[in-house]
Scaffold this active site. Structure first.
Site, PDB file in Angstrom:
ATOM      1  N   LYS A  77      11.319  -1.839  -5.381  1.00 61.61           N
ATOM      2  CA  LYS A  77      10.135  -2.026  -4.545  1.00 61.61           C
ATOM      3  C   LYS A  77      10.121  -3.426  -3.972  1.00 61.61           C
ATOM      4  CE  LYS A  77       5.174  -2.015  -4.987  1.00 61.61           C
ATOM      5  NZ  LYS A  77       4.109  -2.300  -5.896  1.00 61.61           N
ATOM      6  N   LYS A 137      11.193  -5.087  -9.053  1.00 58.66           N
ATOM      7  CA  LYS A 137      10.034  -5.283  -8.185  1.00 58.66           C
ATOM      8  C   LYS A 137       9.997  -6.732  -7.721  1.00 58.66           C
ATOM      9  CE  LYS A 137       5.019  -5.022  -7.912  1.00 58.66           C
ATOM     10  NZ  LYS A 137       3.790  -4.475  -8.471  1.00 58.66           N
TER      11      LYS A 137
HETATM   12  C1  PBG Z   1       0.042  -3.732  -8.815  1.00 59.63           C
HETATM   13  C2  PBG Z   1       0.761  -3.063  -7.704  1.00 59.63           C
HETATM   14  C3  PBG Z   1       1.019  -3.577  -6.423  1.00 59.63           C
HETATM   15  C4  PBG Z   1       1.570  -2.547  -5.680  1.00 59.63           C
HETATM   16  C5  PBG Z   1       1.694  -1.446  -6.527  1.00 59.63           C
HETATM   17  N1  PBG Z   1       1.188  -1.785  -7.773  1.00 59.63           N
HETATM   18  C6  PBG Z   1       0.675  -4.892  -5.820  1.00 59.63           C
HETATM   19  C7  PBG Z   1       1.221  -6.113  -6.425  1.00 59.63           C
HETATM   20  O1  PBG Z   1       2.134  -6.098  -7.240  1.00 59.63           O
HETATM   21  O2  PBG Z   1       0.685  -7.164  -6.086  1.00 59.63           O
HETATM   22  C8  PBG Z   1       1.942  -2.629  -4.232  1.00 59.63           C
HETATM   23  C9  PBG Z   1       2.003  -1.337  -3.488  1.00 59.63           C
HETATM   24  C10 PBG Z   1       2.043  -1.456  -2.007  1.00 59.63           C
HETATM   25  O3  PBG Z   1       2.041  -2.555  -1.397  1.00 59.63           O
HETATM   26  O4  PBG Z   1       2.065  -0.383  -1.374  1.00 59.63           O
HETATM   27  N2  PBG Z   1       0.737  -4.223  -9.868  1.00 59.63           N
END
Ligand code: PBG
Length: 344
Positions: A263, A207
């Site tokens: 992601k 991520k």
């Molecule tokens: C939280 C989380 C995030 C997303 C999914 N879970 C945001 C982040 O890490 O700041 C992002 C999902 C998206 O942008 O569609 N931990």
């Protein structure tokens, strides 16, 4: 009489033996040679829940924060279209937030209540819950904050307790999205100790610290708070790196993850491909909020065809190696696939 007016005779030396266009000549011929086929069964629909009437999310046209019954109704629609799974994200009221995200372990909290309602209405639906402190944190970070630091090991037991609370409510897969080191092992150990051996872990394994999450943070009001580190660069990955992601893959595999996620999605197709080749575990990709918002915004101006660009984005994510794709366009895509828009 010019040469072009003469009846065509075969060339003594053909211009080319190789004519890839033959396989593209008709819809049916294209269907026969299509290498990647997207189906509704590949999709996961993320849903935003709160304890108020439904409210549109400005930066994500077509998406809503919904009360539990609205989430159940939307999940029912998705399930009827052949979408096997939903992922739940709570918008927690500001007064319930604290530095340790305590509301995350309340068995009567928003997520456990939503999971119970979904499982009661649609027992076969796969319900995925997010494990990270940010929606519950008064600091807007995925872990416990001390000064300018996000504490790793102090966060682990909180994540493990959160995952157990979600499993108790009936979640099929818990999905740690926090990027703390060692969290998959901590969660697996806690789930097993509590008897939830069949609850799986979908790890947000690779991520990145991405600006494409902007609309999501608007949706949940979960962005880092003033006075706290303004970015997540000390725990989420640098977009410049891929070998580092393979290290995360090895660790999450060893710690007992069941599905590995990359992601965001489209800007990271090379990462999805490399993760696909590095592991035998299923790979998930997240077509994130910013990717969805870009399509909607361009379509709104008449600059892009949303339907076609959505299906193209998703098939490309699958071609790169994703077994499943989280997308806010899941219902739109499933409808288009049912209408055979893909057979062109
Ligand atoms: C939280 C989380 C995030 C997303 C999914 N879970 C945001 C982040 O890490 O700041 C992002 C999902 C998206 O942008 O569609 N931990």
């Amino acid at each position: 009489m010019t040469t072009t007016d003469r009846p065509r005779t075969p060339d003594p030396v053909p211009r080319t033996l190789q004519r890839p266009r033959r396989n593209r000549a008709t819809p049916a011929r294209r269907a026969l040679v299509r290498e990647t086929v997207l189906t509704p069964a590949d999709l996961v629909l993320p849903l935003f829940v709160h304890d108020h009437p439904a409210e549109p999310i400005a930066s994500m046209p077509g998406c809503f924060r919904q009360p539990i019954d609205g989430v159940v109704a939307t999940a029912r629609e998705a399930w009827a279209l052949g979408i096997p799974a939903v992922a739940i994200f709570p918008k927690v009221p500001e007064p319930l937030k604290d530095p340790r995200g305590s509301a995350a372990t309340d068995p009567e909290g928003l997520v456990p209540r939503t999971v119970r309602a979904l499982k009661a209405a649609l027992p076969g639906l796969v319900v995925i819950t997010d494990v990270a402190l940010d929606p519950y944190s008064s600091d807007g970070h995925d872990g416990v904050v001390e000064g300018s630091r996000i504490l790793n090991d102090e966060t682990l037991p909180l994540l493990a307790a959160m995952a157990v609370a979600q499993a108790q409510a009936g979640a099929d897969l818990v999905a740690p999205s926090d990027m703390m080191d060692g969290r998959v092992a901590a969660i697996r150990t806690a789930l097993d100790a509590a008897g939830f051996i069949e609850v799986g872990i979908l790890s947000y394994c690779v991520k990145y610290a991405s600006a494409f999450y902007g609309p999501f943070r608007d949706a949940l009001d979960s962005a880092p708070r003033p006075g706290r580190p303004t970015d997540k660069l000390t725990y989420q990955m640098d977009p410049a790196n891929v070998r580092e992601g393979l290290r995360e893959v090895a660790l999450d595999e060893a710690e007992g993850a069941d599905v590995l996620m990359v992601k965001p999605g489209l800007p990271y197709l090379d990462v999805i491909r490399q993760v696909r080749e590095a592991t035998a575990l299923p790979v998930a990709a997240y077509h994130v909020s910013g990717e969805y918002a870009m399509l909607k915004a361009a379509a709104d101006r008449g600059w892009l065809d949303y339907d076609k660009c959505l299906l193209e984005s998703l098939v490309c994510l699958k071609r790169a190696g994703a077994d499943m794709i989280f997308t806010y366009g899941a219902i739109d895509a499933a409808r288009l696939l049912k209408a055979h828009v893909a057979l062109r």
